[in-house]
Write an enzyme that holds these catalytic residues in place. Structure first.
Site, PDB file in Angstrom:
ATOM      1  N   LYS A  30      64.603  11.958  70.187  1.00 31.00           N
ATOM      2  CA  LYS A  30      63.667  12.154  71.304  1.00 31.00           C
ATOM      3  C   LYS A  30      64.435  12.465  72.590  1.00 31.00           C
ATOM      4  O   LYS A  30      63.855  12.603  73.658  1.00 31.00           O
ATOM      5  CB  LYS A  30      62.807  10.906  71.490  1.00 31.00           C
TER       6      LYS A  30
ATOM      7  N   GLN B 265      60.701   6.303  74.380  1.00 24.80           N
ATOM      8  CA  GLN B 265      60.090   7.362  75.194  1.00 24.80           C
ATOM      9  C   GLN B 265      60.687   7.437  76.594  1.00 24.80           C
ATOM     10  O   GLN B 265      60.243   8.255  77.403  1.00 24.80           O
ATOM     11  CB  GLN B 265      58.570   7.127  75.307  1.00 24.80           C
TER      12      GLN B 265
ATOM     13  N   HIS C 213      54.104   0.641  69.995  1.00 28.95           N
ATOM     14  CA  HIS C 213      54.212   1.482  68.798  1.00 28.95           C
ATOM     15  C   HIS C 213      54.326   0.545  67.590  1.00 28.95           C
ATOM     16  O   HIS C 213      54.857  -0.563  67.702  1.00 28.95           O
ATOM     17  CB  HIS C 213      55.485   2.323  68.935  1.00 28.95           C
TER      18      HIS C 213
HETATM   19  N1  PMP Z   1      58.736   3.349  69.809  1.00 29.72           N
HETATM   20  C1  PMP Z   1      58.134   4.344  70.492  1.00 29.72           C
HETATM   21  C2  PMP Z   1      57.529   4.050  71.837  1.00 29.72           C
HETATM   22  C3  PMP Z   1      58.073   5.614  69.929  1.00 29.72           C
HETATM   23  O1  PMP Z   1      57.466   6.599  70.593  1.00 29.72           O
HETATM   24  C4  PMP Z   1      58.654   5.830  68.653  1.00 29.72           C
HETATM   25  C5  PMP Z   1      58.584   7.208  67.994  1.00 29.72           C
HETATM   26  N2  PMP Z   1      57.332   7.805  68.067  1.00 29.72           N
HETATM   27  C6  PMP Z   1      59.285   4.786  68.013  1.00 29.72           C
HETATM   28  C7  PMP Z   1      59.304   3.554  68.628  1.00 29.72           C
HETATM   29  C8  PMP Z   1      59.936   4.950  66.684  1.00 29.72           C
HETATM   30  O2  PMP Z   1      61.027   5.821  66.776  1.00 29.72           O
HETATM   31  P1  PMP Z   1      61.777   6.319  65.462  1.00 29.72           P
HETATM   32  O3  PMP Z   1      60.706   6.843  64.553  1.00 29.72           O
HETATM   33  O4  PMP Z   1      62.680   7.405  65.967  1.00 29.72           O
HETATM   34  O5  PMP Z   1      62.498   5.163  64.895  1.00 29.72           O
END
Ligand code: PMP
Length: 421
Positions: A236, A213, A133
């Site tokens: 999440k 995740q 990500h």
């Molecule tokens: N890493 C992964 C694998 C994610 O799915 C996400 C959220 N989509 C994030 C990091 C970032 O999370 P946050 O926006 O809650 O900081």
């Protein structure tokens, strides 16, 4: 893979009787039943979590750590209890290894700005994977710019797996940090994290795992994984937004400088010099999201009462069912078919852009995500601009998958591309 002749008929294991716990699922969208399949972006909240946050403000609200009065001490106890709940949930050895952050993104940036800035120098290497990500890419790029360190990227194969050989080939004594996702938000691939940690440790690297995740979908244990840092977001995990966790091994935290300065992170302050508190306070400057932490504790209690084994069995059965049902649609191409996958289905429909598909599905009450899923380099790897993504949670069942299939077929009919199976 199972072939389900009639996608509407699924095994009983694809249902957990929890939908009534989530009040938002009862609200219609565009006059239709809400079919919420965007859980990778954020999960819905059970009444227990909504109530825990409201109850905190109704009955317990005060600032923590500073008050001599009863209410402040009470709020501090609730905040500390939430930390202990997180500690037990992820099998951390000590409660002071749990730092509350705003979420995964802030947790990763914290490591980059503390451990990273102190430890890395020009020529050191940071190894990530193609699955990451953006929040597990960009902080490291920024750190590389600041320190002269070099970013290396382990490849993924055609089905979206990081192969250990390719990963190992990039490990060397120059590798100081390995930052890997536990589960890919874009493809659902589950990485063999314990093995990757062991291999990284063998060359002396520190390992950060992005668990955003993972924590809601499988049991996660710091001792079994052996990682040095683990980051996740409350939202999440059926908890509120604006609260997340950085786990860090005590020895590493003890040697890390603070990042943000302010109240609560100090021991003494004078105009000449300030000294800092121990972890975790050293990394929690300012008034934290107290109510959020308390409600995150309630979310963890909810998940544990449901039972992680049941959650895993349910989501696995539903993933198998959904994979078979979607794969039976002519013109649908699944992106990411790793042998070990969590409940995420990424796909493309021939002749229909993912955004158009997402909009048509929305008009049917079916909420999915369309786009690059904050994983642009991964999309580039597959030569696609993005995918449509359905991501599962405890309250989804086979009727949601049936609604998804019907809505996709409707989109194909609208585009004149529907073929008989
Ligand atoms: N890493 C992964 C694998 C994610 O799915 C996400 C959220 N989509 C994030 C990091 C970032 O999370 P946050 O926006 O809650 O900081």
């Amino acid at each position: 893979m199972n072939t389900v002749a009639d996608p509407l008929r699924a095994p009983v294991a694809t249902r957990l009787p929890v939908a009534d716990d989530f009040p938002i699922l009862a609200r219609p969208v565009h006059g239709r039943r809400l079919v919420y399949l965007d859980n990778g972006a954020t999960t819905q909240k059970p009444t227990a979590v909504i109530e825990a946050e409201a109850r905190f403000y109704r009955e317990s609200n005060a600032n923590i750590h500073r008050g001599v009065h009863w209410l402040s001490q009470h709020a501090t106890e609730l905040y500390d209890a939430a930390r202990a709940t997180v500690q037990r949930f992820i099998g951390a050895a000590r409660a002071d290894e749990i730092i509350f952050t705003r979420g995964t993104t802030e947790a990763i940036n914290l490591v980059a700005n503390t451990w990273g800035r102190k430890q890395l120098t020009a020529g050191d290497e940071i190894l990530i994977t193609t699955l990451e990500h953006h929040s597990n890419i960009v902080p490291w790029q920024m750190l590389c710019e600041q320190t002269g360190a070099v970013l290396k990227v382990a490849p993924v194969n055609e089905i979206g797996e990081v192969e250990l050989d390719g990963f190992d080939a990039l490990l060397s004594p120059r590798t100081r940090l390995v930052a890997i996702t536990h589960i890919s938000n874009a493809l659902g691939t589950v990485n063999p994290v314990a093995e990757m940690v062991a291999h990284a440790h063998a060359v002396g690297a520190v390992v950060l795992v992005d668990g955003a995740q993972a924590v809601a979908h499988q049991a996660v244990d710091m001792q079994a994984l052996g990682c040095d840092f683990y980051a996740f977001s409350g939202h999440k995990l059926y908890g509120p937004t604006g609260i997340g966790v950085l786990y860090g091994r005590a020895e590493l935290l003890a040697d890390m400088p603070p990042w943000q300065g302010g109240g609560d992170m100090i021991r003494t302050v004078s105009f000449e010099r300030s000294t800092y508190a121990e972890a975790p306070q050293r990394f929690e400057a300012g008034t934290p999201n107290i109510a959020g932490a308390v409600a995150l504790g309630a979310a963890i209690d909810y998940v544990q009462a449901l039972g992680m084994d049941r959650i895993v069995a349910h989501e696995h059965a539903l993933l198998e069912h959904a994979t078979a049902a979607l794969s039976a649609i002519p013109g649908l191409r699944m992106i990411g078919t790793a042998a070990h996958k969590a409940g995420i289905l990424s796909f493309m429909i021939e002749h229909i852009h993912p955004h158009d598909l997402g909009t048509i599905l929305d008009s049917e009450g079916v909420a999915i995500r369309a786009g690059h899923h904050c994983a642009m380099p991964l999309m580039t790897r597959f030569g696609i601009p993005g995918t449509a993504r359905a991501s599962l949670a405890v309250y989804n069942d086979d009727t949601d998958i049936a609604a998804l299939v019907t809505a996709i077929e409707k989109a194909q009919t609208l585009f004149g591309t529907r073929k008989k199976p």
